[in-house]
Design a protein around this motif. Sequence first.
Motif, short mmCIF file in Angstrom:
data_model
loop_
_atom_site.label_atom_id
_atom_site.label_comp_id
_atom_site.label_asym_id
_atom_site.label_seq_id
_atom_site.Cartn_x
_atom_site.Cartn_y
_atom_site.Cartn_z
N GLN A 91 5.28 -12.44 1.55
CA GLN A 91 5.24 -11.04 1.11
C GLN A 91 4.18 -10.26 1.88
O GLN A 91 4.43 -9.12 2.30
N LEU A 92 3.01 -10.85 2.08
CA LEU A 92 1.95 -10.18 2.84
C LEU A 92 2.39 -9.94 4.28
O LEU A 92 2.13 -8.87 4.85
N LYS A 93 3.07 -10.91 4.87
CA LYS A 93 3.60 -10.77 6.24
C LYS A 93 4.56 -9.59 6.31
O LYS A 93 4.47 -8.76 7.21
N ILE A 94 5.48 -9.51 5.35
CA ILE A 94 6.45 -8.41 5.33
C ILE A 94 5.73 -7.07 5.21
O ILE A 94 6.04 -6.13 5.95
N GLU A 95 4.76 -6.98 4.32
CA GLU A 95 4.02 -5.72 4.14
C GLU A 95 3.26 -5.34 5.40
O GLU A 95 3.31 -4.18 5.83
N ASN A 96 2.55 -6.30 6.00
CA ASN A 96 1.77 -6.03 7.21
C ASN A 96 2.65 -5.63 8.38
O ASN A 96 2.33 -4.70 9.13
N GLU A 97 3.77 -6.33 8.54
CA GLU A 97 4.66 -6.03 9.66
C GLU A 97 5.36 -4.69 9.48
O GLU A 97 5.53 -3.94 10.44
N THR A 98 5.75 -4.37 8.25
CA THR A 98 6.39 -3.09 7.98
C THR A 98 5.41 -1.95 8.26
O THR A 98 5.76 -0.94 8.88
N ARG A 99 4.18 -2.12 7.85
CA ARG A 99 3.14 -1.11 8.12
C ARG A 99 2.90 -1.00 9.63
O ARG A 99 2.75 0.11 10.17
N ALA A 100 2.92 -2.13 10.34
CA ALA A 100 2.67 -2.12 11.78
C ALA A 100 3.77 -1.37 12.53
O ALA A 100 3.48 -0.58 13.44
N ILE A 101 5.03 -1.60 12.16
CA ILE A 101 6.11 -0.91 12.88
C ILE A 101 6.08 0.58 12.57
O ILE A 101 6.37 1.42 13.43
N GLU A 102 5.65 0.95 11.37
CA GLU A 102 5.48 2.37 11.04
C GLU A 102 4.33 2.97 11.85
O GLU A 102 4.44 4.09 12.36
#
Length: 193
Positions: A91-102
Amino acid sequence: MKTEINKILQFLHVAENLKRLTRHSWLSDGRRESVAEHTWRVSIMYLLVEPYLGIKVDSTKILKMIIIHDIIEALVGDVPAFDTFNEEVKQLKIENETRAIEDIRMQLDNEVGDNFYHLWHEFEAKATNEAKVANALDKLEAQVQHNEADINTWLDIEKEMLYMMDKHVNFNEFLIQLKDAIVEEGALKLAML
């Protein structure tokens, strides 16, 4: 135009992180693999398998997706696949990666940034043939790299993961056969223990 050139140069400086960022994978010479090296070989892999896929795909889109899929790691680093078996880490990976692509989309603030954003999300959704092929090759290349590395670098979980790639290739007969050959190579390596 100068503003756009500055955005390109600034983003290239961010992307340089992928040359320095190492993955969990080891090379046959005992050195850790960089994210950039992994991405390059997934691209080569696609060029090699494309004639045999037997499905209609947009090759340009697949190559772009392959190049883009790990771009977020320039900002958030690499998380090995086996770490995502832990739901909190996943879940943390998904959140961090989603924030990074944004963040990447906002940093580029143009059509290229929008394209990166949409290609990354398409890859993650794995719903189109292009995303399925790119995802399958991403996983298969990682296993090829493990097969090339010294067996002493394999963690116990990686020995199990050798046999967990079916879900990534089950949509395409050629990729199933490629996966089988890669698993056979890995199994032979494991047999030498």
